[in-house]
Design an enzyme around this catalytic site. Structure first.
Site, PDB file in Angstrom:
ATOM      1  N   CYS A  47       0.642  -2.752  -3.078  1.00  0.00           N
ATOM      2  CA  CYS A  47       1.276  -1.433  -3.219  1.00  0.00           C
ATOM      3  C   CYS A  47       0.553  -0.547  -4.222  1.00  0.00           C
ATOM      4  O   CYS A  47       0.680   0.664  -4.181  1.00  0.00           O
ATOM      5  CB  CYS A  47       2.735  -1.605  -3.605  1.00  0.00           C
ATOM      6  SG  CYS A  47       2.987  -2.345  -5.235  1.00  0.00           S
ATOM      7  N   GLN A  89       8.060   1.743  -0.326  1.00  0.00           N
ATOM      8  CA  GLN A  89       6.809   0.987  -0.220  1.00  0.00           C
ATOM      9  C   GLN A  89       6.925  -0.093   0.848  1.00  0.00           C
ATOM     10  O   GLN A  89       5.992  -0.310   1.628  1.00  0.00           O
ATOM     11  CB  GLN A  89       6.467   0.352  -1.573  1.00  0.00           C
ATOM     12  CG  GLN A  89       5.104  -0.311  -1.596  1.00  0.00           C
ATOM     13  CD  GLN A  89       3.961   0.683  -1.598  1.00  0.00           C
ATOM     14  OE1 GLN A  89       3.914   1.574  -2.443  1.00  0.00           O
ATOM     15  NE2 GLN A  89       3.034   0.554  -0.661  1.00  0.00           N
ATOM     16  N   HIS A  93      11.971  -1.727  -3.754  1.00  0.00           N
ATOM     17  CA  HIS A  93      11.045  -0.606  -3.563  1.00  0.00           C
ATOM     18  C   HIS A  93      10.966  -0.315  -2.056  1.00  0.00           C
ATOM     19  O   HIS A  93       9.964  -0.599  -1.398  1.00  0.00           O
ATOM     20  CB  HIS A  93       9.665  -0.979  -4.129  1.00  0.00           C
ATOM     21  CG  HIS A  93       8.752   0.182  -4.351  1.00  0.00           C
ATOM     22  ND1 HIS A  93       9.112   1.496  -4.071  1.00  0.00           N
ATOM     23  CD2 HIS A  93       7.472   0.245  -4.826  1.00  0.00           C
ATOM     24  CE1 HIS A  93       8.099   2.293  -4.371  1.00  0.00           C
ATOM     25  NE2 HIS A  93       7.100   1.563  -4.818  1.00  0.00           N
ATOM     26  N   ASP A 148       1.330  -8.377  -5.601  1.00  0.00           N
ATOM     27  CA  ASP A 148       1.734  -7.294  -6.505  1.00  0.00           C
ATOM     28  C   ASP A 148       1.481  -7.788  -7.931  1.00  0.00           C
ATOM     29  O   ASP A 148       1.219  -8.976  -8.159  1.00  0.00           O
ATOM     30  CB  ASP A 148       3.220  -6.956  -6.270  1.00  0.00           C
ATOM     31  CG  ASP A 148       3.669  -5.705  -7.047  1.00  0.00           C
ATOM     32  OD1 ASP A 148       2.812  -4.927  -7.491  1.00  0.00           O
ATOM     33  OD2 ASP A 148       4.897  -5.529  -7.205  1.00  0.00           O
ATOM     34  N   ARG A 199      13.538   6.997  -9.461  1.00  0.00           N
ATOM     35  CA  ARG A 199      12.844   5.758  -9.852  1.00  0.00           C
ATOM     36  C   ARG A 199      13.437   5.327 -11.180  1.00  0.00           C
ATOM     37  O   ARG A 199      13.282   6.030 -12.194  1.00  0.00           O
ATOM     38  CB  ARG A 199      11.342   6.007  -9.968  1.00  0.00           C
ATOM     39  CG  ARG A 199      10.631   4.894 -10.709  1.00  0.00           C
ATOM     40  CD  ARG A 199       9.131   4.955 -10.596  1.00  0.00           C
ATOM     41  NE  ARG A 199       8.704   4.544  -9.278  1.00  0.00           N
ATOM     42  CZ  ARG A 199       7.453   4.196  -8.964  1.00  0.00           C
ATOM     43  NH1 ARG A 199       6.508   4.230  -9.875  1.00  0.00           N
ATOM     44  NH2 ARG A 199       7.154   3.817  -7.747  1.00  0.00           N
ATOM     45  N   ARG A 213       2.332   6.341   2.375  1.00  0.00           N
ATOM     46  CA  ARG A 213       3.538   6.673   1.605  1.00  0.00           C
ATOM     47  C   ARG A 213       3.948   8.112   1.930  1.00  0.00           C
ATOM     48  O   ARG A 213       5.119   8.426   2.089  1.00  0.00           O
ATOM     49  CB  ARG A 213       3.281   6.530   0.094  1.00  0.00           C
ATOM     50  CG  ARG A 213       3.113   5.118  -0.419  1.00  0.00           C
ATOM     51  CD  ARG A 213       4.424   4.333  -0.388  1.00  0.00           C
ATOM     52  NE  ARG A 213       5.460   4.950  -1.187  1.00  0.00           N
ATOM     53  CZ  ARG A 213       5.612   4.803  -2.503  1.00  0.00           C
ATOM     54  NH1 ARG A 213       4.793   4.013  -3.169  1.00  0.00           N
ATOM     55  NH2 ARG A 213       6.598   5.408  -3.153  1.00  0.00           N
TER      56      ARG A 213
HETATM   57  N1   CP Z   1       3.073   1.923  -5.275  1.00  0.00           N
HETATM   58  C1   CP Z   1       3.701   2.804  -6.073  1.00  0.00           C
HETATM   59  O1   CP Z   1       4.918   3.008  -5.999  1.00  0.00           O
HETATM   60  O2   CP Z   1       2.884   3.471  -6.918  1.00  0.00           O
HETATM   61  P1   CP Z   1       3.311   4.397  -8.152  1.00  0.00           P
HETATM   62  O3   CP Z   1       3.923   3.501  -9.194  1.00  0.00           O
HETATM   63  O4   CP Z   1       2.032   5.018  -8.584  1.00  0.00           O
HETATM   64  O5   CP Z   1       4.304   5.418  -7.670  1.00  0.00           O
HETATM   65  N1  NVA Z   2       6.419  -4.335  -8.983  1.00  0.00           N
HETATM   66  C1  NVA Z   2       5.786  -3.143  -9.486  1.00  0.00           C
HETATM   67  C2  NVA Z   2       5.554  -2.153  -8.393  1.00  0.00           C
HETATM   68  C3  NVA Z   2       4.872  -0.891  -8.816  1.00  0.00           C
HETATM   69  C4  NVA Z   2       4.718   0.113  -7.726  1.00  0.00           C
HETATM   70  C5  NVA Z   2       6.630  -2.537 -10.587  1.00  0.00           C
HETATM   71  O1  NVA Z   2       7.863  -2.506 -10.444  1.00  0.00           O
HETATM   72  O2  NVA Z   2       6.093  -2.123 -11.620  1.00  0.00           O
END
Ligand code: CP
Ligand code: NVA
Length: 311
Positions: free
Chosen positions: A264, A132, A129, A224, A102, A292
């Protein structure tokens, strides 16, 4: 699965997405059958950003498959002190059987895949992502029964979630409409690639500044956060720019009767979504969060050479 990595849903064929969903369904139904599927295998998990769902679902998922997961905060490994990504990728590849990352820059994940020799899974970048996105369509499939010809409307920022949903819709036969305020449209390169995917799939991709246009006839309504991770400094400006962009009961009423609501998470009730919608009868947010686990177990199984128990 032909792909070695999961970096973008755009790279997957419709058949590969169907395969992931099929394995995920089986794992969700009979987890014990897969209890040793990745026995002796290790997943390295690099995090430059915070996470609840991604971290826990990957770690628990590896455990449930008989393997092991290592949490590697980018702050604590040498990557955070400037060790090249290429060295990190090659060294980790000598220890682990897969890398989940990530990161802020999308290039960090593509570099890990380029220089490493093990499968790389994108656990979220500023651009995409995919875990997700796949999970959301899997969740929609569970709730709607059939995805072909259905419509997903995404309301909000043209961000990593919007991008992955745009790519995912084409792979499952769904029409996708993305509505954003002016100036927050999705990345034009992603739009171009996703448009081509949709044309091939004979589905439509609509990019609009109208909530009404997007939600008309929608079976799924998703949103989101207005400020993603890394954009905390823009929060105040974004709250102003996104005024009127909340998914509330009035917006849900304009979608198809019985439409489901997805997010998400983490969600900001009172900003991008009204609490009455997020916690209301149409919301499937916790199914999404649970899924997930199942979808990522399927991805790891398919990418990291899992074996099902014979008995
Ligand atoms: N939706 C999602 O990826 O959640 P986190 O940021 O908690 O991993
Ligand atoms: N768009 C958000 C998604 C989090 C799971 C971010 O990137 O922070």
């Amino acid at each position: 699965m032909k792909n070695k990595h999961l970096i973008s849903i755009h790279d997957l064929s419709a058949a590969e997405v169907a395969e992931i969903f099929d394995v995920a369904s089986k794992m969700k139904k009979s987890p014990a059958k897969y209890a040793t599927a990745l026995k002796g295998k290790t997943l390295g998990m690099i995090f430059e950003k915070s996470s609840t769902r991604t971290r826990v679902s990957f770690e628990v998922g590896m455990f449930q498959l008989g393997g092991h997961a290592l949490f590697l905060s980018a702050r604590d490994i040498q990557l955070g002190r400037g060790e090249p990504i290429s060295d990190t990728a090659q060294v980790l590849s000598r220890y682990v059987d897969g890398i989940m990352a990530r990161t802020f820059a999308h290039k960090t994940v593509t570099d890990l895949a380029e220089y490493g020799s093990v499968p790389v899974i994108n656990g979220l970048t500023d651009l995409l992502h995919p875990c997700q996105g796949l999970t959301d369509y899997f969740t929609a499939f569970e709730h709607l029964g059939r995805l072909k010809g259905r419509k997903l409307a995404y309301i909000g920022d043209g961000n990593n979630m919007a991008h992955s949903l745009m790519y995912g819709g084409a792979k499952v036969g769904m029409h996708v409409a993305i509505a954003t305020p002016k100036g927050y449209e999705p990345n034009p390169e992603v739009v171009e690639l996703a448009k081509a995917d949709h044309a091939k799939a004979k589905t439509t991709l609509t990019i609009t500044n109208s909530i009404e246009e997007a939600v008309a006839g929608a079976d799924v309504v998703e949103t989101d956060v207005w400020a993603s991770m890394g954009q905390e400094g823009e929060q105040e400006k974004r709250v102003k720019d996104f005024a009127g962009w909340q998914v509330d009961a009035a917006v849900m009423k304009k979608a198809k009767k019985g439409a489901i609501f997805m997010h998400c998470l983490p969600a900001h009730r009172g900003e991008e979504v009204a609490a009455a919608v997020c916690d209301g009868p149409q919301s499937v947010i916790y199914d999404e969060a649970e899924n997930r686990l199942h979808v990522q177990k399927a991805v790891m199984y398919l990418l990291m050479g899992g074996r099902k128990r014979k008995h």
